[in-house]
Design a protein around this motif. Sequence first.
Motif, short mmCIF file in Angstrom:
data_model
loop_
_atom_site.label_atom_id
_atom_site.label_comp_id
_atom_site.label_asym_id
_atom_site.label_seq_id
_atom_site.Cartn_x
_atom_site.Cartn_y
_atom_site.Cartn_z
N THR A 78 0.84 -1.20 0.00
CA THR A 78 0.00 0.00 0.00
C THR A 78 0.87 1.25 0.00
O THR A 78 2.04 1.21 0.38
CB THR A 78 -0.91 0.05 1.25
OG1 THR A 78 -0.09 0.24 2.42
CG2 THR A 78 -1.74 -1.21 1.39
N ALA A 79 0.27 2.36 -0.41
CA ALA A 79 0.98 3.64 -0.39
C ALA A 79 1.36 4.03 1.04
O ALA A 79 2.42 4.62 1.28
CB ALA A 79 0.11 4.71 -1.03
N GLU A 80 0.51 3.68 1.99
CA GLU A 80 0.78 3.99 3.39
C GLU A 80 2.02 3.23 3.87
O GLU A 80 2.89 3.79 4.54
CB GLU A 80 -0.42 3.63 4.26
CG GLU A 80 -0.22 3.94 5.75
CD GLU A 80 -1.39 3.52 6.60
OE1 GLU A 80 -1.43 3.88 7.79
OE2 GLU A 80 -2.29 2.81 6.09
N GLN A 81 2.11 1.95 3.52
CA GLN A 81 3.28 1.17 3.90
C GLN A 81 4.55 1.74 3.26
O GLN A 81 5.61 1.76 3.89
CB GLN A 81 3.12 -0.29 3.47
CG GLN A 81 2.17 -1.09 4.34
CD GLN A 81 2.08 -2.54 3.89
OE1 GLN A 81 2.32 -2.85 2.72
NE2 GLN A 81 1.71 -3.42 4.80
N LEU A 82 4.43 2.19 2.03
CA LEU A 82 5.59 2.78 1.35
C LEU A 82 6.12 3.98 2.13
O LEU A 82 7.33 4.10 2.35
CB LEU A 82 5.20 3.19 -0.08
CG LEU A 82 6.30 3.86 -0.91
CD1 LEU A 82 7.52 2.98 -1.06
CD2 LEU A 82 5.74 4.25 -2.29
N LEU A 103 1.34 2.26 -7.59
CA LEU A 103 2.21 2.67 -8.70
C LEU A 103 2.41 4.18 -8.70
O LEU A 103 3.53 4.66 -8.89
CB LEU A 103 1.61 2.22 -10.03
CG LEU A 103 1.66 0.73 -10.37
CD1 LEU A 103 1.05 0.49 -11.74
CD2 LEU A 103 3.08 0.20 -10.31
N GLN A 104 1.34 4.92 -8.50
CA GLN A 104 1.44 6.39 -8.49
C GLN A 104 2.26 6.86 -7.29
O GLN A 104 3.10 7.77 -7.41
CB GLN A 104 0.04 7.02 -8.46
CG GLN A 104 -0.77 6.80 -9.74
CD GLN A 104 -0.15 7.44 -10.97
OE1 GLN A 104 0.66 8.36 -10.87
NE2 GLN A 104 -0.50 6.94 -12.14
N ALA A 105 2.05 6.23 -6.14
CA ALA A 105 2.81 6.60 -4.94
C ALA A 105 4.30 6.32 -5.15
O ALA A 105 5.16 7.08 -4.72
CB ALA A 105 2.29 5.83 -3.73
N GLY A 106 4.60 5.23 -5.84
CA GLY A 106 5.98 4.87 -6.11
C GLY A 106 6.67 5.88 -7.01
O GLY A 106 7.85 6.20 -6.80
N LYS A 107 5.96 6.40 -7.99
CA LYS A 107 6.56 7.39 -8.89
C LYS A 107 6.83 8.70 -8.16
O LYS A 107 7.76 9.43 -8.52
CB LYS A 107 5.65 7.65 -10.11
CG LYS A 107 5.45 6.46 -11.01
CD LYS A 107 6.75 5.81 -11.45
CE LYS A 107 7.58 6.67 -12.39
NZ LYS A 107 8.77 5.95 -12.89
N GLN A 125 0.67 -2.44 -17.70
CA GLN A 125 0.15 -1.39 -16.82
C GLN A 125 1.28 -0.65 -16.12
O GLN A 125 1.27 0.57 -16.01
CB GLN A 125 -0.78 -2.01 -15.77
CG GLN A 125 -2.10 -2.52 -16.31
CD GLN A 125 -2.96 -3.13 -15.22
OE1 GLN A 125 -3.32 -2.48 -14.24
NE2 GLN A 125 -3.29 -4.41 -15.37
N GLY A 126 2.27 -1.41 -15.67
CA GLY A 126 3.42 -0.79 -15.01
C GLY A 126 4.23 0.07 -15.96
O GLY A 126 4.65 1.18 -15.62
N GLY A 130 5.37 4.27 -16.27
CA GLY A 130 6.75 4.73 -16.34
C GLY A 130 7.78 3.82 -15.69
O GLY A 130 8.93 4.20 -15.53
N TYR A 131 7.38 2.60 -15.34
CA TYR A 131 8.31 1.66 -14.71
C TYR A 131 9.02 0.83 -15.76
O TYR A 131 8.44 0.47 -16.79
CB TYR A 131 7.56 0.73 -13.74
CG TYR A 131 7.10 1.42 -12.48
CD1 TYR A 131 7.87 1.43 -11.33
CD2 TYR A 131 5.87 2.08 -12.44
CE1 TYR A 131 7.45 2.06 -10.17
CE2 TYR A 131 5.44 2.73 -11.29
CZ TYR A 131 6.23 2.71 -10.16
OH TYR A 131 5.81 3.35 -9.02
#
Length: 216
Positions: A78-82, A103-107, A125-126, A130-131
């Motif tokens: 999850t974005a929260e875990q990130l 994915l968006q949080a990772g970018k 999808q990834g 942009g991955y």
Amino acid sequence: MSFQHWALQPETLFKQSVVIPVIVVNDLADVVPMAKAIVAGGINVLEVTLRTPLALEAIGLLCQQVPEAIVGAGTVTTAEQLQQCIAAGAKFAISPGFTAELLQAGKAASIPLIPGIASISELMQGIAVGYSHFKFFPAEAAGGVKTLKSIYGPFADIRFCPTGGINPNNVKDYLALPNVDCVGGSWIIPDDAVQNKDWPQITALCLAATALNTNT
């Protein structure tokens, strides 16, 4: 060398070690000696999975006490875990899969996220976000070497870190693939060695792993 202020890129991470150890923390007392045994074996990338409640604390501990290692988080879903992993000091994050939000949080994150895929559709999808560097998981269950060979044709510029079912018997087959830069595995930190605090055994297994040559 300390990586405390080093901005890590996915391509650099994938080139650090042919094997990234998948670490599950059950006892904080084992974390630092285990990490030092791994580093002594020539591996400086440590993936601490979020499979136990001790993981975030372990990441912080390793960042402080083993600065020569690149410490990251695994099983980030999850974005929260990130964000929690970044706050703990993680230098990278690896996910078994992804959501659009992750994915968006990772970018947008200050550390690289390596999303997990198991199919062409997930890969596309990834890529669309942009991955270019992915975890292939669960590798053996998702078709292993044959699947990665098939993916290479239409996606020759994408790089993978297969994880799941990798062991000494098949690791060379994976590393021989042109689209595989490294693999994730737990065989270099066997449970019995950790339980017995047999750190020399872990160092020996890591030395054997770092000796793997993709051209042999």
